[in-house]
Every structure is written in structure tokens, then in C-alpha cells.
Design an enzyme around this catalytic site. Structure first.
Site, PDB file in Angstrom:
ATOM      1  N   ASP A 127       0.828  -1.218   0.000  1.00 47.65           N
ATOM      2  CA  ASP A 127       0.000   0.000   0.000  1.00 47.65           C
ATOM      3  C   ASP A 127       0.860   1.266   0.000  1.00 47.65           C
ATOM      4  OD1 ASP A 127       0.955  -0.145   2.626  1.00 47.65           O
ATOM      5  OD2 ASP A 127      -1.019  -0.027   3.584  1.00 47.65           O
ATOM      6  N   TYR A 139      12.089   2.870  -0.623  1.00 46.10           N
ATOM      7  CA  TYR A 139      11.421   1.562  -0.681  1.00 46.10           C
ATOM      8  C   TYR A 139      10.147   1.641  -1.526  1.00 46.10           C
ATOM      9  CZ  TYR A 139       8.207  -2.160   0.794  1.00 46.10           C
ATOM     10  OH  TYR A 139       7.301  -3.194   0.798  1.00 46.10           O
TER      11      TYR A 139
HETATM   12  P1  NAD Z   1      11.245  -9.927   3.937  1.00 48.08           P
HETATM   13  O1  NAD Z   1      12.278  -8.843   3.926  1.00 48.08           O
HETATM   14  O2  NAD Z   1      10.906 -10.594   5.222  1.00 48.08           O
HETATM   15  O3  NAD Z   1      11.681 -11.091   2.926  1.00 48.08           O
HETATM   16  C1  NAD Z   1      12.210 -10.842   1.665  1.00 48.08           C
HETATM   17  C2  NAD Z   1      12.801 -12.143   1.133  1.00 48.08           C
HETATM   18  O4  NAD Z   1      13.330 -11.876  -0.179  1.00 48.08           O
HETATM   19  C3  NAD Z   1      13.966 -12.693   1.971  1.00 48.08           C
HETATM   20  O5  NAD Z   1      13.802 -14.092   2.137  1.00 48.08           O
HETATM   21  C4  NAD Z   1      15.192 -12.378   1.134  1.00 48.08           C
HETATM   22  O6  NAD Z   1      16.242 -13.327   1.323  1.00 48.08           O
HETATM   23  C5  NAD Z   1      14.632 -12.444  -0.282  1.00 48.08           C
HETATM   24  N1  NAD Z   1      15.407 -11.631  -1.212  1.00 48.08           N
HETATM   25  C6  NAD Z   1      15.812 -10.342  -1.066  1.00 48.08           C
HETATM   26  N2  NAD Z   1      16.539  -9.959  -2.118  1.00 48.08           N
HETATM   27  C7  NAD Z   1      16.576 -11.011  -2.986  1.00 48.08           C
HETATM   28  C8  NAD Z   1      17.146 -11.227  -4.259  1.00 48.08           C
HETATM   29  N3  NAD Z   1      17.853 -10.261  -4.867  1.00 48.08           N
HETATM   30  N4  NAD Z   1      16.978 -12.417  -4.860  1.00 48.08           N
HETATM   31  C9  NAD Z   1      16.257 -13.402  -4.259  1.00 48.08           C
HETATM   32  N5  NAD Z   1      15.712 -13.267  -3.025  1.00 48.08           N
HETATM   33  C10 NAD Z   1      15.863 -12.085  -2.406  1.00 48.08           C
HETATM   34  O7  NAD Z   1       9.962  -9.289   3.258  1.00 48.08           O
HETATM   35  P2  NAD Z   1       8.413  -9.501   3.568  1.00 48.08           P
HETATM   36  O8  NAD Z   1       8.014  -8.579   4.640  1.00 48.08           O
HETATM   37  O9  NAD Z   1       8.120 -10.950   3.689  1.00 48.08           O
HETATM   38  O10 NAD Z   1       7.770  -8.943   2.206  1.00 48.08           O
HETATM   39  C11 NAD Z   1       7.574  -9.792   1.088  1.00 48.08           C
HETATM   40  C12 NAD Z   1       6.951  -9.002  -0.041  1.00 48.08           C
HETATM   41  O11 NAD Z   1       5.712  -8.463   0.374  1.00 48.08           O
HETATM   42  C13 NAD Z   1       7.798  -7.816  -0.503  1.00 48.08           C
HETATM   43  O12 NAD Z   1       7.714  -7.722  -1.897  1.00 48.08           O
HETATM   44  C14 NAD Z   1       7.148  -6.625   0.176  1.00 48.08           C
HETATM   45  O13 NAD Z   1       7.338  -5.450  -0.595  1.00 48.08           O
HETATM   46  C15 NAD Z   1       5.696  -7.053   0.183  1.00 48.08           C
HETATM   47  N6  NAD Z   1       4.874  -6.494   1.258  1.00 48.08           N
HETATM   48  C16 NAD Z   1       5.277  -6.576   2.572  1.00 48.08           C
HETATM   49  C17 NAD Z   1       4.464  -6.076   3.571  1.00 48.08           C
HETATM   50  C18 NAD Z   1       4.844  -6.196   5.029  1.00 48.08           C
HETATM   51  O14 NAD Z   1       4.147  -5.665   5.893  1.00 48.08           O
HETATM   52  N7  NAD Z   1       5.920  -6.903   5.379  1.00 48.08           N
HETATM   53  C19 NAD Z   1       3.243  -5.476   3.250  1.00 48.08           C
HETATM   54  C20 NAD Z   1       2.862  -5.403   1.899  1.00 48.08           C
HETATM   55  C21 NAD Z   1       3.685  -5.920   0.923  1.00 48.08           C
END
Ligand code: NAD
Ligand code: TYD
Length: 352
Positions: free
Chosen positions: A133, A158
């Protein structure tokens, strides 16, 4: 029906819940988890399903064109659920290039590999991009929540990198016909979140009697969704969503940071057997985050009306489960805060 699904970022917070749900619910699917295991990726998040016959882990970088192409070829991938990203706003302020690299170039690399592998045979294929969001910018306290029609207005490196990746996904649909879906979700909370994010950070610091840093006056508002609810929505949208469409996913559960932290203190003190309000003294107001968005809130009515989605986990239940999970899983918390876990990954990887 058999499917070969590539989930990127499956060793991270949300990704691990999505992998677990798909591996358990769809034994007929082959689930390939591609993750670079950055500081945020943790194979311990998936220990309970790592031996399942329909689960494969591949360590690799989504920016590595050859490696990504090879995964599409080797596993005959027909669906992608793309979660891999750099995800922490404070880190993006310090190192914006890492965010452009993974979130923009990595997404583009995956899109291009999908386009090449599927080569116009779009039937039964889907590239599902998980976004946030935060691309919509900041709401004032009286504004109505973000809908799918809200214009993009990202403020942090970000959110700018995620907005850019969303634009590339739409461009690949509009230009080449790649079947895509995008969802924009509000803040998630629950087990396995890296303790640099507000909720696990606060729980961990209560445990260690360390200060609970509140940016500014604690008046910023976030809309919190229990992570398993997000995984459930992803499952629904992956199977029933309309190609080329966008869906917002939210908790309808807005909290000012200071009020949320007080709720967490209440639950944690009760579970730890501390007197009521014992950890309130740990609250410490610190310098505000640069460009700190005042408020996010999501209107999920499109998802509810078109696909019948609704939240099932009430906040009181979700936060109780979450605090309990971190207090019960000290080994996990100590592992990811000590840095030893990086060594564990390297050993695991070498064994494969
Ligand atoms: P996180 O940071 O916990 O996990 C990210 C994962 O991506 C990790 O396992 C990391 O090792 C992997 N990663 C990072 N760079 C990489 C690369 N270059 N190649 C392969 N793997 C790679 O993130 P999250 O909180 O689980 O978020 C996951 C997705 O959901 C993201 O795209 C984020 O933008 C989106 N999102 C997150 C939230 C939230 O509240 N956490 C809310 C909405 C959307
Ligand atoms: P965070 O969990 O980093 O998620 P996001 O920035 O993606 O919303 O932060 C949630 C809110 O909590 C956000 O308004 C910033 C604030 N915050 C603090 O007040 N103190 C902290 O130590 C952190 C990490 C966040």
C-alpha cells in the site's frame, strides 16, 4: 491439476507463510522457492515443510538472468508468485541502490524470463506480483482509505522502488500480453517477521528490557493484517483473480503506533507474568524517520465483493498469537538477532 509454481522470497516473512500454505494445501503442485537468503531470508522459517516431496528450495538472486532462466526451464514454471524484495523502509533510506537493484531490476529480470519461457503461450500462465500500500503515498487523518484507483505517490526509496516494479509489471502486460496480477497489501504482522520491523522489535526489546523506540510522537497510523490472512488472500487471488487486474488487501485495522505498542506491552507483560503496565517505562520517543508517511489504510471492498474475501482473524486474537509466538520462540529470535543464522544458511546450502 498439476502446476509448477515459482515463489520468490519464500524464505522471508510473508513468503514463508505463502510457501507453507501452498505446499500443504496443494500436494499436486510443485513449489519452487527461489531466495537469495539475504539477512531477511531464513530457512528456519520453513523447517516444518522443507522435507515435503512437492517442495524445492533454490538459492539464487532474482537479478541473475541466467539463474532465473534456468529455473523456468528446469522446472517448467507456469506460475510465479513474486515476493522477493528489500522490504525495510529505514534500510532504504540508508542504501537506496540495493532497493533499486532487487525491487526494480530483479522484478524486471523475472518478467523477462517469464516472457521468454512462455513465449506467447499465455493460457494457464500467471505472473503474480506482491506489492504494498506504500506506493499510494500518505493519507491525512480524515482521508478515505486507498482504493485500487488511488494514484501512485511514493515517498520513500522503498515505496518508490516498489511503485516502479508495479509499473514494469503492468507494462509487460500492456506491451507483450504477459498475464499479470498485482496486489497491494497493508502492513503484515505475525510469526517469522525479522525483528527490525516495529512489532517483533518491540516484543524482542520487552523481553530484553531494552528501550522501545517510537519515531516522532507515535502518531503515525498503519493498517495491520495478520500474515496468514495475507497468504490466504494470495491463494484466492492466484486461483480466482482476474488477469491484468489489481486488488488491494487490508486489515481494516488501523492503529496509531503508540497505541499499538501499548497493546503489545499489555499482552507481553501478561504473558511474562509482569505486573500490569510494567514495560510502559521502556517507551522511548526518538527522532522521526525522514519522510515518515503519516497514515496508510486500505479499502479491500473490491476483493471482498469480487472474490468473496474477508478477514477471519480479529486483531485481538492475531496480536495475542503473535506475542506468544515470539516469546515461545526465543531460539529463533536469538538466532536472527545474533547473526549466527547466516552461518547456518551457508552450511545448509553447502549440504545441498
Ligand atoms: P522480507 O524482507 O521478510 O523477505 C524478503 C525475502 O526476499 C527474503 O527471504 C530475502 O532473502 C529475499 N530476497 C531479497 N533480495 C533477494 C534477491 N535479490 N533475490 C532473491 N531473493 C531475495 O519481506 P516480507 O516482509 O516478507 O515482504 C515480502 C513481499 O511483500 C515484498 O515484496 C514486500 O514489498 C511485500 N509487502 C510486505 C508487507 C509487510 O508488511 N511486510 C506489506 C505489503 C507488501
Ligand atoms: P515498520 O514496521 O518499519 O513498517 P512500515 O514502515 O513499512 O510501515 O514501521 C511501522 C511503523 O512503526 C512506522 O510508522 C514506523 C514506526 N516505527 C517506530 O516508531 N519505531 C521503530 O523502531 C520502527 C522499526 C518503526
Amino acid at each position: 491439476m498439476k502446476r509448477n509454481i515459482l515463489i520468490t522470497g519464500g524464505a522471508g516473512f510473508i513468503g514463508s507463510h505463502v510457501v507453507r500454505l501452498f505446499v500443504r494445501k496443494y500436494p499436486e503442485y510443485r513449489i519452487v522457492n527461489l531466495d537469495a537468503l539475504t539477512y531477511a531470508g531464513n530457512l528456519a522459517n520453513l523447517r516444518d515443510i522443507e522435507s515435503e516431496p512437492n517442495y524445492i528450495f533454490e538459492r539464487g538472486d532474482i537479478c541473475d538472468t541466467d539463474a532465473v532462466r534456468e529455473i523456468f526451464r528446469k522446472y517448467d514454471i507456469d506460475g510465479v508468485i513474486h515476493l522477493a524484495a528489500e522490504s525495510h523502509v529505514d534500510r532504504s533510506i540508508k542504501e537506496p541502490f540495493a532497493f533499486a537493484r532487487t525491487n526494480i531490476m530483479g522484478t524486471l529480470t523475472l518478467l523477462q524470463a517469464a516472457r521468454e519461457a512462455w513465449n506467447g503461450a499465455w493460457e494457464g500462465k500467471l505472473f503474480y506480483h506482491i506489492s504494498t500500500d506504500e506506493v499510494y503515498g500518505a493519507l491525512g487523518s480524515e482521508d478515505t482509505p486507498f482504493t485500487e484507483a488511488t494514484g501512485y505517490d511514493p515517498h520513500s526509496p522503498y515505496s518508490a522502488s516498489k511503485a516502479s516494479s508495479d509499473h514494469f509489471v503492468r507494462a509487460f502486460h500492456d506491451t507483450y500480453g504477459l498475464p499479470t496480477i498485482i496486489t497491494n497489501c497493508s502492513n503484515n504482522y505475525g510469526p517469522y517477521q525479522f525483528p527490525e520491523k516495529l512489532i517483533p522489535l518491540v516484543i524482542n526489546n520487552i523481553r530484553h528490557r531494552k528501550p522501545l523506540p517510537i519515531y516522532g510522537k507515535g502518531e503515525n497510523v498503519r493498517d495491520w493484517l495478520y500474515v496468514e490472512e495475507h497468504a490466504r488472500a494470495i491463494d484466492l487471488i492466484f486461483h480466482k483473480g482476474k488477469v491484468a487486474d489489481t486488488y488491494n488487501i487490508g486489515g481494516g485495522n488501523e492503529w496509531r503506533n503508540i497505541d499499538l505498542v501499548r497493546v503489545i506491552i499489555g499482552v507481553a507483560d501478561r504473558l511474562l507474568g509482569n505486573p500490569d503496565g510494567y514495560s510502559e517505562e521502556l517507551i522511548t520517543f526518538v527522532t522521526d524517520r525522514a519522510g515518515h508517511d503519516l497514515r496508510y489504510a486500505i479499502d479491500s471492498s473490491k476483493l471482498e465483493q469480487e472474490l468473496g474475501w474477508k478477514t477471519e482473524v480479529q486483531f485481538e486474537e492475531g496480536i495475542e498469537k503473535t506475542v506468544r509466538w515470539y516469546l515461545d520462540n526465543e531460539e529463533w529470535l536469538d538466532g536472527v538477532t545474533s547473526g549466527d543464522y547466516m552461518k547456518y544458511y551457508d552450511e545448509m546450502y553447502d549440504k545441498r
